[in-house]
Design a protein around this motif. Structure first.
Motif, PDB file in Angstrom:
ATOM      1  N   GLY A  11       1.114  -1.323  -0.183  1.00 43.43           N
ATOM      2  CA  GLY A  11      -0.136  -0.256  -0.490  1.00 43.43           C
ATOM      3  C   GLY A  11       1.072   0.811  -0.006  1.00 43.43           C
ATOM      4  N   GLU A  12      -0.239   2.112   0.228  1.00 46.53           N
ATOM      5  CA  GLU A  12       0.757   3.596   0.082  1.00 46.53           C
ATOM      6  C   GLU A  12       1.393   4.013   1.001  1.00 46.53           C
ATOM      7  N   GLY A  13       0.940   4.345   2.563  1.00 49.22           N
ATOM      8  CA  GLY A  13       1.289   4.256   3.442  1.00 49.22           C
ATOM      9  C   GLY A  13       0.464   4.398   5.011  1.00 49.22           C
ATOM     10  N   PRO A  14       0.836   4.382   6.326  1.00 48.14           N
ATOM     11  CA  PRO A  14      -0.308   3.904   7.078  1.00 48.14           C
ATOM     12  C   PRO A  14      -1.499   5.017   7.807  1.00 48.14           C
ATOM     13  N   GLY A  15      -2.435   5.147   7.749  1.00 47.03           N
ATOM     14  CA  GLY A  15      -3.237   5.611   8.441  1.00 47.03           C
ATOM     15  C   GLY A  15      -3.077   6.286  10.050  1.00 47.03           C
ATOM     16  N   GLU A  51      -3.666   1.700  12.115  1.00 48.66           N
ATOM     17  CA  GLU A  51      -2.126   1.157  11.886  1.00 48.66           C
ATOM     18  C   GLU A  51      -1.226   2.478  12.402  1.00 48.66           C
ATOM     19  N   PRO A  75       0.200  -2.782   9.554  1.00 50.80           N
ATOM     20  CA  PRO A  75      -0.345  -2.129   8.279  1.00 50.80           C
ATOM     21  C   PRO A  75      -1.885  -3.017   7.531  1.00 50.80           C
ATOM     22  N   PHE A  76      -2.491  -1.810   7.354  1.00 47.67           N
ATOM     23  CA  PHE A  76      -3.965  -1.762   6.953  1.00 47.67           C
ATOM     24  C   PHE A  76      -4.908  -2.913   8.040  1.00 47.67           C
ATOM     25  N   ASN A 117       4.069  -1.123   3.181  1.00 44.87           N
ATOM     26  CA  ASN A 117       3.397  -0.037   2.795  1.00 44.87           C
ATOM     27  C   ASN A 117       4.592   0.300   1.742  1.00 44.87           C
ATOM     28  N   HIS A 134      -7.204   0.915  -4.133  1.00 49.07           N
ATOM     29  CA  HIS A 134      -6.570   0.541  -3.576  1.00 49.07           C
ATOM     30  C   HIS A 134      -7.820   0.442  -2.549  1.00 49.07           C
TER      31      HIS A 134
HETATM   32  N1  URA Z   1      -3.162   2.612   3.766  1.00 51.47           N
HETATM   33  C1  URA Z   1      -2.307   2.264   3.901  1.00 51.47           C
HETATM   34  O1  URA Z   1      -1.679   2.454   2.051  1.00 51.47           O
HETATM   35  N2  URA Z   1      -1.692   1.018   3.919  1.00 51.47           N
HETATM   36  C2  URA Z   1      -2.300   1.282   5.216  1.00 51.47           C
HETATM   37  O2  URA Z   1      -1.455  -0.104   6.025  1.00 51.47           O
HETATM   38  C3  URA Z   1      -3.049   0.997   5.259  1.00 51.47           C
HETATM   39  C4  URA Z   1      -4.583   2.397   4.807  1.00 51.47           C
END
Ligand code: URA
Length: 262
Positions: free
Chosen positions: A113-117, A120, A126-127, A159, A233
């Motif tokens: 994925g892109e990056g933690p929210g 997370e 992650p996710f 991510n 995504h």
């Molecule tokens: N979106 C992401 O791209 N990564 C995550 O870990 C959570 C949400």
């Protein structure tokens, strides 16, 4: 248009790979005309090759795979300890927990994925928020429907950047470049049979292609010697206006699951 509607439009465009929108000249107070187009930098991409079907050799390889040029003998633990209490970029300033990755170190399939929210960042995994729950359902339900006994814990999930960008903004090119070295090392250590990238930012970072995700999804690309499937995504799929995309994402996932597990 109210602020919430505008925000939704901007997120929608972001998912389509459009990071910059322009105000038309003379439209609204303070309109200044065109800005500049920031070049998205792909720190990770290696000689991109689009939409090739993965080769039969990659497809069938039974048993342990021989060491490939893109693989490494590093363990994920070594990489994690090298990251340490990372302060290499500005993203560390707002983070609660660094989100390294989760799952099977020897997984044949990695999701990026892109990056933690926010969730997370709180849990260090992650996710795990709403998008993450959808991703888990997508993986497990699609596998089950296709007759594969696959659970989330059987794949690896990580991510491009390991710290949450403020307000969930798109990671900046320099942040992706700095953190991207660790993603590369993770991928080389796991050396999965395939990678599934989630959303335009991760897709562009890993493949070097610059199109929006709607153009790239459902196609095979390549990172080093590993086939890469691009799909939407999950947070994009949670929005109400794009029901069609859900069906397409399931199609993409089926493709990648059959390639990896058949
Ligand atoms: N979106 C992401 O791209 N990564 C995550 O870990 C959570 C949400």
């Amino acid at each position: 248009m109210n602020a919430e509607t505008l925000r939704q439009y901007l997120e929608f465009y972001k998912d389509l790979g459009i990071d910059t929108v322009y105000r038309r000249r003379g439209r609204g107070p303070g309109a200044k005309g065109q800005g500049t187009d920031p070049e998205p930098v792909s720190a990770l991409a290696s000689s991109p090759s689009e939409n090739q079907s993965p080769s039969d050799a990659q497809r069938s390889a039974p048993g342990p795979r021989p060491p490939a040029p893109g693989s490494s003998s590093e363990s994920l633990l070594q990489i994690l300890s090298d990251i340490g209490d990372c302060k290499r970029c500005r993203l560390h300033e707002g983070r609660n927990k660094l989100v390294f990755g989760v799952g099977d170190e020897h997984a044949p399939l990695v999701f990026v994925g892109e990056g933690p929210g926010a969730d997370e960042d709180e849990q260090g995994v992650p996710f795990v928020g709403r998008a993450g729950q959808l991703l888990t359902q997508m993986i497990e339900n699609t596998a089950q429907r296709e007759g594969m006994p696959l659970k989330r814990g059987d794949v690896y999930i990580c991510n491009v950047v390991k710290c949450r960008p403020p307000e969930n903004r798109t990671p900046e090119p320099d942040e992706m470049e700095i953190c991207g070295q660790f993603l590369e090392r993770q991928l080389a250590a796991i050396h999965p049979k395939a990678i599934c990238v989630l959303g335009g930012t991760a897709a562009r970072a890993l493949t070097g292609h610059r199109e929006g995700v709607t153009k790239m999804r459902g196609k095979w690309f390549q990172w080093r010697d590993i086939p890469v499937m691009v799909t939407y995504h999950p947070s994009y799929l949670l929005r109400p206006y794009n029901q069609n995309a859900k069906r397409e994402a399931w199609e993409d996932l089926k493709k990648v699951l059959h390639f990896v597990f058949d």
